[in-house]
Design an enzyme around this catalytic site. Structure first.
Site, PDB file in Angstrom:
ATOM      1  CG  ASP A 167      45.852  27.597  27.464  1.00 25.55           C
ATOM      2  OD1 ASP A 167      46.908  27.384  26.845  1.00 25.55           O
ATOM      3  OD2 ASP A 167      45.442  28.744  27.727  1.00 25.55           O
ATOM      4  CG  ASP A 180      50.609  29.521  25.563  1.00 29.89           C
ATOM      5  OD1 ASP A 180      49.520  28.963  25.317  1.00 29.89           O
ATOM      6  OD2 ASP A 180      50.745  30.382  26.451  1.00 29.89           O
ATOM      7  CE1 TYR A 237      51.620  34.807  25.938  1.00 33.95           C
ATOM      8  CE2 TYR A 237      49.756  33.442  25.264  1.00 33.95           C
ATOM      9  CZ  TYR A 237      50.908  33.618  26.001  1.00 33.95           C
ATOM     10  OH  TYR A 237      51.363  32.616  26.816  1.00 33.95           O
ATOM     11  CD  GLU A 242      48.830  28.807  32.490  1.00 33.78           C
ATOM     12  OE1 GLU A 242      48.315  28.193  31.536  1.00 33.78           O
ATOM     13  OE2 GLU A 242      48.385  29.889  32.921  1.00 33.78           O
TER      14      GLU A 242
END
Length: 535
Positions: free
Chosen positions: A92, A89, A241, A494
């Protein structure tokens, strides 16, 4: 990585006078891009490259991002299921099902609305590959009608290491939802993704489209029959999440996509019958994200009303959906005059929509897409205005003007003159918080890089990443348009797949519009809203 704390839904309101000044700033700001038209075709091409950089699994011969290699080839092995593939996603190596599914839904929606524009730009093949890389994985992950594998890897152990995905030594434990451990949100979003993708592949690959629709219908039935939040069943996801909005928005969202894919009235009945109890017509929300789908639900429902695709008994409920959809649109425009402090979305001095500190660009790109498609729906229906909370009306043209201004902000029309689409323009983030991009590519050095070795030798380097993460849209600046390009500044540097996904359609549409503007002799690179023009 988005945190659970990054899913609150409150926003600060802005007065109309202040909004006018911010609109002017958005139009006039951005020293680098001011007076220069953006190359939306280049942005489109780059945005699709990003999804290749995020691939997990065995990479195909057609792979264009050459600094990536095969990874995660044993995913699911311990559980006796093939979970190889899908997308990482962000920076990572955990495969999180909920944001991955939302990414695929938004890629599919981009192609449903603007697929012709993507094709005209010569990028339809790459766009279809981006969708299919996700849906192929979802087919594998949906192992039984009432079983869906929702995560591979563990965020806690993953974050202890800084490695290339090709060198992973972290846990690849897989986690699922089923009858005893429900996850209506992740199952609902995956159903939405597969239903939307079935529309995308209907002409080019009808057998595949039928397969996707079959899975989507089973997943929706599972999500609806065995209700529960997936983060209650999978504790490991809570810190990354968490489903703060719950699962009712995903059930409405999935039902609308299944209605669009099948035309079956019972799906629309579901959306109408559950409108109040599921919050679809009662909860005004100022964000649209991987967690909170209400604004998308409301705009899809409003589309049905505008197109007249409903039964008489649906009309009054769809009108309430449309009222909430237009409240969201007006919140982005800053034009709701009632509703208190949360009635409108905050703007940065440079005109960027601002929701929250962590990865704010996800809300900018998703809002731009919703505003754009709603302006299209209005134009198709011949509607000239939007009704805001408090009675003010806004010209429909202003809706798309704001959408385009947000896209241009992402591309560099901002006070810093920085493109937050990596690889686009002359000035963009060079130290993206991304393991694979920040370490020497596997093809240049196959020497194993250990868990902490990456921190020791690569993470702390002040130099630019050795690999450019082309097409990634980073978290972006703060509420004052400030941005620090530092690998450790993960809130801003990120990038996530769901940041870029809505922009695929936007870049394609704007490329077509820019071509039309050139053909008609227009030289105005940045649209001016009616409010700013009056000033």
């Amino acid at each position: 990585m988005s945190s659970a704390a990054a899913t609150a839904t409150s926003c600060h309101g802005l007065g109309v006078a202040l909004l006018v000044l911010l609109l002017v700033a958005a139009v006039l700001g951005g020293a680098e891009a001011e007076g220069k038209a953006h190359n939306y075709e280049d942005a489109l091409q780059k945005s699709l490259l990003y999804f290749e950089a995020q691939r997990s699994g065995r990479l195909p011969h057609s792979q264009r991002v050459a600094w990536r290699h095969h990874s995660g080839l044993t995913d699911g092995l311990e559980q006796g299921v093939d979970l190889v593939g899908g997308y990482y996603d962000a920076g990572d190596h955990v495969k999180f099902g909920l944001p991955m599914a939302f990414t695929v839904t938004m890629l599919s929606w981009s192609l449903i609305e603007y697929g012709g524009d993507v094709a005209d730009a010569g990028e339809l093949g790459h766009a279809l590959e981006a969708v299919k890389w996700g849906t192929d994985y979802f087919i594998k992950a949906h192992t039984r009608p009432d079983e869906l594998w929702a995560e591979v890897g563990d965020g806690d152990t993953d974050h202890y290491c800084w490695q290339r995905p090709e060198d992973m030594t972290t846990s690849r434990q897989a986690y699922k939802v089923d009858r005893d451990h429900p996850g209506s949100d992740v199952a609902g979003e995956t159903a939405a993704a597969m239903a939307a993708a079935s529309i995308v592949f209907r002409d080019s690959n009808p057998h595949y489209a039928h397969l996707l629709l079959h899975h989507a219908q089973q997943l929706f039935d599972f999500a609806d029959k065995y209700r529960g939040k997936y983060d209650s069943s999978i504790a490991e996801v809570k810190s990354y999440y968490a489903s703060v909005s719950g699962y009712k928005d995903e059930l409405l969202w999935a039902a609308l996509w299944l209605h669009r894919a099948t035309g079956r009235a019972d799906y629309l009945d579901y959306v109408v019958d559950n409108a109040d109890s599921f919050g679809g017509t009662g909860w005004p929300i100022n964000e649209f994200s991987w967690d909170v789908k209400y604004a998308g639900v409301q705009i899809l429902a409003a589309r049905l009303l505008l197109r007249g695709e409903h039964a008489t008994r649906h009309r009054s409920t769809l009108e309430r959906y449309r009222a909430k959809a237009e409240r969201y649109v007006c919140a982005c425009l800053g034009r709701n005059t009632e509703g208190g402090a949360d009635a409108n979305v905050e703007r940065s001095p440079g005109g960027m929509l601002y929701i929250r500190q962590w990865n704010n660009m996800q809300y900018v790109t998703s809002a731009a897409f919703l505003l754009s498609v709603y302006s299209d729906y209005l134009a198709e229906a011949g509607a000239r205005t939007v009704s805001c909370a408090g009675g003010e009306t806004v010209a429909a043209e202003e809706v798309f003007a704001l959408a385009r201004a947000q896209v241009d902000y992402v591309l560099g029309t901002n006070p810093r003159g920085v493109s937050y689409l990596v690889g686009y323009g002359s000035k963009y983030p060079n130290r993206v918080h991304h393991r694979a991009a920040s370490i020497v590519p596997y093809k240049h050095s196959k020497e194993f890089i250990g868990c902490t070795q990456g921190f020791d030798h690569w993470f702390g380097r002040r130099s630019s990443n050795p690999n450019v993460l082309v097409g990634a849209i980073v978290g972006g600046p703060d509420r004052r348009d400030r941005f620090r390009d530092n690998r450790e500044n993960y809130m801003q540097t990120e990038a996530c797949t769901y940041n870029t996904a809505p922009m695929v359609g936007m870049f394609a549409k704007l490329h077509r519009m820019a071509r039309q503007e050139r053909e008609h002799g227009s030289t105005t690179p940045v649209p001016v809203t009616s409010t700013a023009a009056e000033v």
